[in-house]
Motif scaffolding. Structure first.
Motif, PDB file in Angstrom:
ATOM      1  N   ASP A  70      12.394   4.069  -5.284  1.00 20.62           N
ATOM      2  CA  ASP A  70      12.057   4.514  -3.928  1.00 20.62           C
ATOM      3  C   ASP A  70      11.666   5.987  -3.920  1.00 20.62           C
ATOM      4  O   ASP A  70      12.512   6.872  -3.975  1.00 20.62           O
ATOM      5  N   LEU A  71      10.367   6.236  -3.862  1.00 20.64           N
ATOM      6  CA  LEU A  71       9.861   7.611  -3.799  1.00 20.64           C
ATOM      7  C   LEU A  71       9.376   7.958  -2.397  1.00 20.64           C
ATOM      8  O   LEU A  71       8.670   8.935  -2.204  1.00 20.64           O
ATOM      9  N   ARG A 124       4.394  -2.437  -7.354  1.00 27.11           N
ATOM     10  CA  ARG A 124       4.551  -1.963  -5.976  1.00 27.11           C
ATOM     11  C   ARG A 124       5.233  -3.045  -5.153  1.00 27.11           C
ATOM     12  O   ARG A 124       4.967  -4.220  -5.329  1.00 27.11           O
ATOM     13  N   THR A 125       6.119  -2.629  -4.252  1.00 32.93           N
ATOM     14  CA  THR A 125       6.777  -3.597  -3.381  1.00 32.93           C
ATOM     15  C   THR A 125       6.017  -3.680  -2.069  1.00 32.93           C
ATOM     16  O   THR A 125       5.192  -2.815  -1.754  1.00 32.93           O
ATOM     17  N   GLN A 126       6.311  -4.684  -1.311  1.00 35.85           N
ATOM     18  CA  GLN A 126       5.669  -4.870  -0.010  1.00 35.85           C
ATOM     19  C   GLN A 126       6.329  -4.016   1.075  1.00 35.85           C
ATOM     20  O   GLN A 126       5.802  -3.888   2.163  1.00 35.85           O
ATOM     21  N   SER A 127       7.474  -3.425   0.763  1.00 36.87           N
ATOM     22  CA  SER A 127       8.262  -2.761   1.803  1.00 36.87           C
ATOM     23  C   SER A 127       7.912  -1.305   2.073  1.00 36.87           C
ATOM     24  O   SER A 127       8.481  -0.716   2.970  1.00 36.87           O
ATOM     25  N   GLU A 186       5.024   2.317   1.163  1.00 37.42           N
ATOM     26  CA  GLU A 186       3.902   2.928   0.452  1.00 37.42           C
ATOM     27  C   GLU A 186       4.283   3.442  -0.928  1.00 37.42           C
ATOM     28  O   GLU A 186       3.572   3.255  -1.888  1.00 37.42           O
ATOM     29  N   ARG A 187       5.413   4.106  -1.043  1.00 37.71           N
ATOM     30  CA  ARG A 187       5.837   4.659  -2.342  1.00 37.71           C
ATOM     31  C   ARG A 187       7.151   4.032  -2.780  1.00 37.71           C
ATOM     32  O   ARG A 187       8.095   4.700  -3.183  1.00 37.71           O
ATOM     33  N   LYS A 188       7.185   2.706  -2.729  1.00 39.86           N
ATOM     34  CA  LYS A 188       8.351   1.970  -3.219  1.00 39.86           C
ATOM     35  C   LYS A 188       7.890   1.034  -4.317  1.00 39.86           C
ATOM     36  O   LYS A 188       6.903   0.333  -4.178  1.00 39.86           O
ATOM     37  N   PHE A 189       8.646   1.052  -5.416  1.00 40.77           N
ATOM     38  CA  PHE A 189       8.246   0.320  -6.620  1.00 40.77           C
ATOM     39  C   PHE A 189       9.431  -0.421  -7.190  1.00 40.77           C
ATOM     40  O   PHE A 189      10.585  -0.009  -7.005  1.00 40.77           O
ATOM     41  N   GLU A 190       9.142  -1.451  -7.907  1.00 46.00           N
ATOM     42  CA  GLU A 190      10.148  -2.161  -8.684  1.00 46.00           C
ATOM     43  C   GLU A 190       9.896  -1.796 -10.152  1.00 46.00           C
ATOM     44  O   GLU A 190       8.788  -1.939 -10.641  1.00 46.00           O
ATOM     45  N   VAL A 191      10.927  -1.292 -10.810  1.00 50.17           N
ATOM     46  CA  VAL A 191      10.814  -0.974 -12.236  1.00 50.17           C
ATOM     47  C   VAL A 191      11.085  -2.258 -12.997  1.00 50.17           C
ATOM     48  O   VAL A 191      12.119  -2.896 -12.807  1.00 50.17           O
ATOM     49  N   LEU A 192      10.127  -2.658 -13.826  1.00 54.00           N
ATOM     50  CA  LEU A 192      10.233  -3.939 -14.537  1.00 54.00           C
ATOM     51  C   LEU A 192      10.909  -3.784 -15.889  1.00 54.00           C
ATOM     52  O   LEU A 192      11.021  -2.786 -16.458  1.00 54.00           O
TER      53      LEU A 192
END
Length: 70
Positions: free
Chosen positions: A22-23, A59-62, A64-70
């Motif tokens: 979450d950025l 990138r998550t749907q929730s 603009e600057r929220k990501f899932e680290v894989l």
């Protein structure tokens, strides 16, 4: 085998891990300062895109600057 990461991409990935993907509370300029990029939002955006293309984040749907680290 994972694709090789640029030094700034490694720093960005570590930041994403620390922030749990979450950025949203940081501007691209703030992120750049945190990872050692000279306040260049385009460079940060490029590195985020490269991490996504290399399969390290999604990138998550929730947000603009929220990501899932894989």
């Amino acid at each position: 085998m994972n694709p090789k990461l640029h030094e700034h991409q490694k720093a960005l990935l570590e930041l994403l891990k620390r922030k749990r993907g979450d950025l949203s509370d940081m501007s691209l300029r703030d992120i750049g300062e945190e990872i050692g990029v000279s306040n260049r939002a385009q460079v940060v955006a490029h590195h985020l895109e490269q991490l996504e293309n290399k399969g390290y984040i999604r990138r998550t749907q929730s947000g603009e600057r929220k990501f899932e680290v894989l």
